[in-house]
Design an enzyme around this catalytic site. Structure first.
Site, short mmCIF file in Angstrom:
data_model
loop_
_atom_site.label_atom_id
_atom_site.label_comp_id
_atom_site.label_asym_id
_atom_site.label_seq_id
_atom_site.Cartn_x
_atom_site.Cartn_y
_atom_site.Cartn_z
N GLU A 52 0.85 -1.16 -0.05
CA GLU A 52 -0.07 0.09 -0.06
C GLU A 52 0.90 1.10 0.08
OE1 GLU A 52 -2.41 2.61 3.00
OE2 GLU A 52 -1.78 0.73 3.82
N ASP B 203 0.61 4.16 -2.74
CA ASP B 203 0.19 5.41 -2.77
C ASP B 203 0.95 6.22 -3.67
OD1 ASP B 203 -0.77 7.68 -0.96
OD2 ASP B 203 1.40 7.91 -0.60
N ASP C 295 -7.01 1.26 0.59
CA ASP C 295 -5.74 0.71 0.79
C ASP C 295 -5.52 -0.66 -0.03
OD1 ASP C 295 -5.63 2.51 2.79
OD2 ASP C 295 -5.86 1.24 4.67
N GLU D 164 -4.76 0.57 -3.55
CA GLU D 164 -3.34 0.96 -3.85
C GLU D 164 -2.20 -0.23 -3.56
OE1 GLU D 164 -3.45 5.59 -2.05
OE2 GLU D 164 -3.14 3.93 -0.57
#
Length: 239
Positions: free
Chosen positions: A52, A56, A121, A124
């Site tokens: 994650e 991001d 989450d 990502e």
């Protein structure tokens, strides 16, 4: 790439990639993708948290490239404000839902209140796994770009959706490692304008310098208005 030792899970993940529209699943590192869809409630060690973190950065890069390539005449301030919306949990979770991601996520928690954050989450993390499979964006951009192009156009046409506060916060942290300060006052009842959008007045400050001010019908709206003025001023000054 080496497939998973558990055929049903392998088949599940292949099905998900087909739904996403990933162009070449033979390049996918399946162990990473499996990890990207494993919630911390399943394993405190082997879960999607690190992926994650990578994802991001990946989703922000994709959004930046899309905006730069498709809308070269837009201002940097608009790029930042629009990107902050594109990479928000709300948008990422909605994309996860549109692709039916949740059934593929291994999770023991049934907390409905955390569903949006959980899906964002995981989305990502999937992007992180796909990126690390090739260390390029070739498995991501073909299917994610159309969403961002459409969303960016919709967001720009509706200024109320722009998140200048998030964009300004990102800018100040990147340049000064500090957050902007907002000072809000409510217009006294006896002196309040008949225009409802002017109930609150906000100023945004950075290191003893006023960057902008704005008004709004709520504290949040006033702060957004002030952040918008500040960001546009900084963009024009080339700071």
């Amino acid at each position: 790439m080496t497939k998973l030792s558990y055929p049903p899970r392998q088949k599940q993940l292949e099905s998900l990639l087909q739904i996403l529209g990933v162009p070449s699943i033979t390049q996918v590192k399946w162990q990473l993708l499996d990890l990207a869809l494993t919630h911390p409630s399943v394993s405190a060690v082997a879960n999607y948290e690190q992926l994650e973190f990578v994802g991001d950065a990946v989703v922000r890069l994709v959004a930046a490239e899309v905006l730069w390539e498709v809308y070269p005449d837009w201002k940097v301030g608009e790029f930042a404000a629009i990107r902050s919306v594109l990479v928000s949990d709300r948008i990422l979770a909605s994309l996860a839902i549109s692709y039916g991601l949740e059934p593929y996520l291994l999770v023991t928690s049934s907390d409905k209140e955390g569903q949006q954050s959980r899906l964002a989450d995981a989305f990502e993390a999937v992007l992180g796994a796909l990126y690390l499979s090739t260390h390029t964006l070739e498995l991501i951009r073909p299917w994610l770009d159309p969403h961002f192009v459409q969303l960016a156009t919709e967001i720009r046409s509706d200024p109320a959706r722009l998140n200048y506060k998030a964009a300004l916060q990102e800018w100040t942290q990147g340049h000064f490692k500090v957050l902007p300060e907002y000072r809000v006052i409510e217009t006294p009842q006896g002196h309040r304008s008949e225009v409802p959008d002017e109930r609150f007045s906000a100023q945004v400050w950075l290191q003893d310098r006023q960057l902008g001010q704005g008004k709004g019908r709520s504290i949040k709206a006033a702060e957004q208005a002030a952040a918008r003025v500040a960001f546009r001023t900084l963009s024009q000054q080339g700071e």
